[in-house]
Design a protein around this motif. Sequence first.
Motif, mmCIF file in Angstrom:
data_model
loop_
_atom_site.group_PDB
_atom_site.id
_atom_site.type_symbol
_atom_site.label_atom_id
_atom_site.label_comp_id
_atom_site.label_asym_id
_atom_site.label_seq_id
_atom_site.Cartn_x
_atom_site.Cartn_y
_atom_site.Cartn_z
ATOM 1 N N VAL A 1 0.847 -1.193 0.000
ATOM 2 C CA VAL A 1 0.000 0.000 0.000
ATOM 3 C C VAL A 1 0.880 1.239 0.000
ATOM 4 O O VAL A 1 0.636 2.196 -0.725
ATOM 5 N N GLU A 2 1.936 1.197 0.832
ATOM 6 C CA GLU A 2 2.904 2.295 0.852
ATOM 7 C C GLU A 2 4.204 1.804 1.468
ATOM 8 O O GLU A 2 4.223 0.841 2.233
ATOM 9 N N GLY A 3 5.294 2.456 1.075
ATOM 10 C CA GLY A 3 6.586 2.151 1.668
ATOM 11 C C GLY A 3 7.494 1.345 0.757
ATOM 12 O O GLY A 3 7.096 0.880 -0.314
ATOM 13 N N ASP A 4 8.732 1.193 1.242
ATOM 14 C CA ASP A 4 9.781 0.536 0.457
ATOM 15 C C ASP A 4 10.358 -0.692 1.154
ATOM 16 O O ASP A 4 11.410 -1.195 0.787
ATOM 17 N N GLY A 5 9.665 -1.172 2.200
ATOM 18 C CA GLY A 5 10.154 -2.331 2.941
ATOM 19 C C GLY A 5 10.721 -1.976 4.296
ATOM 20 O O GLY A 5 10.999 -2.855 5.096
ATOM 21 N N GLY A 6 10.887 -0.697 4.571
ATOM 22 C CA GLY A 6 11.397 -0.268 5.872
ATOM 23 C C GLY A 6 10.268 -0.043 6.858
ATOM 24 O O GLY A 6 9.095 -0.291 6.557
ATOM 25 N N VAL A 7 10.619 0.445 8.045
ATOM 26 C CA VAL A 7 9.618 0.769 9.056
ATOM 27 C C VAL A 7 8.601 1.730 8.448
ATOM 28 O O VAL A 7 8.959 2.663 7.739
ATOM 29 N N GLY A 8 7.329 1.471 8.703
ATOM 30 C CA GLY A 8 6.256 2.301 8.168
ATOM 31 C C GLY A 8 5.619 1.736 6.909
ATOM 32 O O GLY A 8 4.558 2.205 6.495
ATOM 33 N N THR A 9 6.242 0.739 6.295
ATOM 34 C CA THR A 9 5.661 0.107 5.112
ATOM 35 C C THR A 9 4.327 -0.536 5.499
ATOM 36 O O THR A 9 4.201 -1.148 6.558
ATOM 37 N N VAL A 10 3.341 -0.378 4.633
ATOM 38 C CA VAL A 10 2.018 -0.957 4.870
ATOM 39 C C VAL A 10 1.700 -1.939 3.749
ATOM 40 O O VAL A 10 1.838 -1.617 2.571
ATOM 41 N N LEU A 11 1.290 -3.151 4.144
ATOM 42 C CA LEU A 11 0.855 -4.173 3.194
ATOM 43 C C LEU A 11 -0.615 -4.469 3.430
ATOM 44 O O LEU A 11 -1.100 -4.404 4.555
ATOM 45 N N LYS A 12 -1.310 -4.837 2.370
ATOM 46 C CA LYS A 12 -2.667 -5.360 2.497
ATOM 47 C C LYS A 12 -2.612 -6.828 2.112
ATOM 48 O O LYS A 12 -2.188 -7.176 1.013
ATOM 49 N N LEU A 13 -3.013 -7.689 3.042
ATOM 50 C CA LEU A 13 -3.032 -9.129 2.815
ATOM 51 C C LEU A 13 -4.482 -9.565 2.651
ATOM 52 O O LEU A 13 -5.321 -9.266 3.512
ATOM 53 N N THR A 14 -4.765 -10.237 1.541
ATOM 54 C CA THR A 14 -6.101 -10.763 1.276
ATOM 55 C C THR A 14 -5.985 -12.277 1.217
ATOM 56 O O THR A 14 -5.183 -12.813 0.437
ATOM 57 N N PHE A 15 -6.787 -12.944 2.039
ATOM 58 C CA PHE A 15 -6.697 -14.391 2.178
ATOM 59 C C PHE A 15 -7.790 -15.098 1.392
ATOM 60 O O PHE A 15 -8.851 -14.529 1.130
ATOM 61 N N VAL A 16 -7.528 -16.347 1.062
ATOM 62 C CA VAL A 16 -8.548 -17.200 0.474
ATOM 63 C C VAL A 16 -9.631 -17.362 1.548
ATOM 64 O O VAL A 16 -9.299 -17.689 2.697
ATOM 65 N N PRO A 17 -10.889 -17.111 1.217
ATOM 66 C CA PRO A 17 -11.957 -17.212 2.222
ATOM 67 C C PRO A 17 -11.952 -18.578 2.932
ATOM 68 O O PRO A 17 -11.769 -19.620 2.312
ATOM 69 N N GLY A 18 -12.127 -18.512 4.254
ATOM 70 C CA GLY A 18 -12.225 -19.722 5.058
ATOM 71 C C GLY A 18 -10.910 -20.342 5.479
ATOM 72 O O GLY A 18 -10.899 -21.364 6.150
ATOM 73 N N THR A 19 -9.770 -19.715 5.144
ATOM 74 C CA THR A 19 -8.482 -20.330 5.472
ATOM 75 C C THR A 19 -7.906 -19.878 6.802
ATOM 76 O O THR A 19 -7.181 -20.632 7.428
ATOM 77 N N LEU A 20 -8.213 -18.659 7.245
ATOM 78 C CA LEU A 20 -7.499 -18.129 8.399
ATOM 79 C C LEU A 20 -8.401 -17.583 9.497
ATOM 80 O O LEU A 20 -8.085 -17.660 10.653
ATOM 81 N N GLY A 21 -9.488 -17.014 9.160
ATOM 82 C CA GLY A 21 -10.335 -16.279 10.102
ATOM 83 C C GLY A 21 -10.690 -14.972 9.424
ATOM 84 O O GLY A 21 -11.746 -14.864 8.821
ATOM 85 N N PRO A 22 -9.786 -13.994 9.462
ATOM 86 C CA PRO A 22 -10.068 -12.756 8.735
ATOM 87 C C PRO A 22 -9.907 -12.971 7.228
ATOM 88 O O PRO A 22 -9.146 -13.840 6.795
ATOM 89 N N THR A 23 -10.635 -12.178 6.441
ATOM 90 C CA THR A 23 -10.498 -12.278 4.980
ATOM 91 C C THR A 23 -9.408 -11.360 4.460
ATOM 92 O O THR A 23 -8.797 -11.661 3.431
#
Length: 163
Positions: free
Chosen positions: A45-67
């Motif tokens: 979402v933002e950042g270059d891999g350092g502190v402050g970098t934001v990722l959005k993780l989207t999971f396969v439905p039903g695999t983890l709990g959150p989607t």
Amino acid sequence: MSGHLEHELELGVPVTEAWDLFGSLQFGELLGKDMPSLFQKVEVVEGDGGVGTVLKLTFVPGTLGPTSYKEKFTKVDKENRIKETEVIEGGYLELGFTLFRVRFHIIEKGEDSSILKSSVEYQLKQEASENGSIVSNAIQALASIAQVAKLHLNKNKLASQEK
């Protein structure tokens, strides 16, 4: 309610090679590509891999709990080879967690090997305590992620030895 769960796996590659993967955005790319049974998408979402970098993780439905959720890199310690992320939006926070932190620590084990210590630290509102079992799913997912990373690192190690 709070807690801490962890998992360890010997990676079979030098600590510098392991950190090159885990300490970079390449790790997220690997997950998005090599774990289609768990991840639909891993997006920066933002950042270059350092502190402050934001990722959005989207999971396969039903695999983890959150989607899906967004996580922020809160610590990237190159010297001690520690990376920490915290969920900042969605996912576990919607399930009553007030803190959900994932930590990867690469530990040197001799010249040619290293250990990946993965952990989850969490705090959960008392009224959502029934969601505490979800953390077990998360640590199992981290164990699977560690195994995929190990296979990737060792495949690269074999390819470079063959050259």
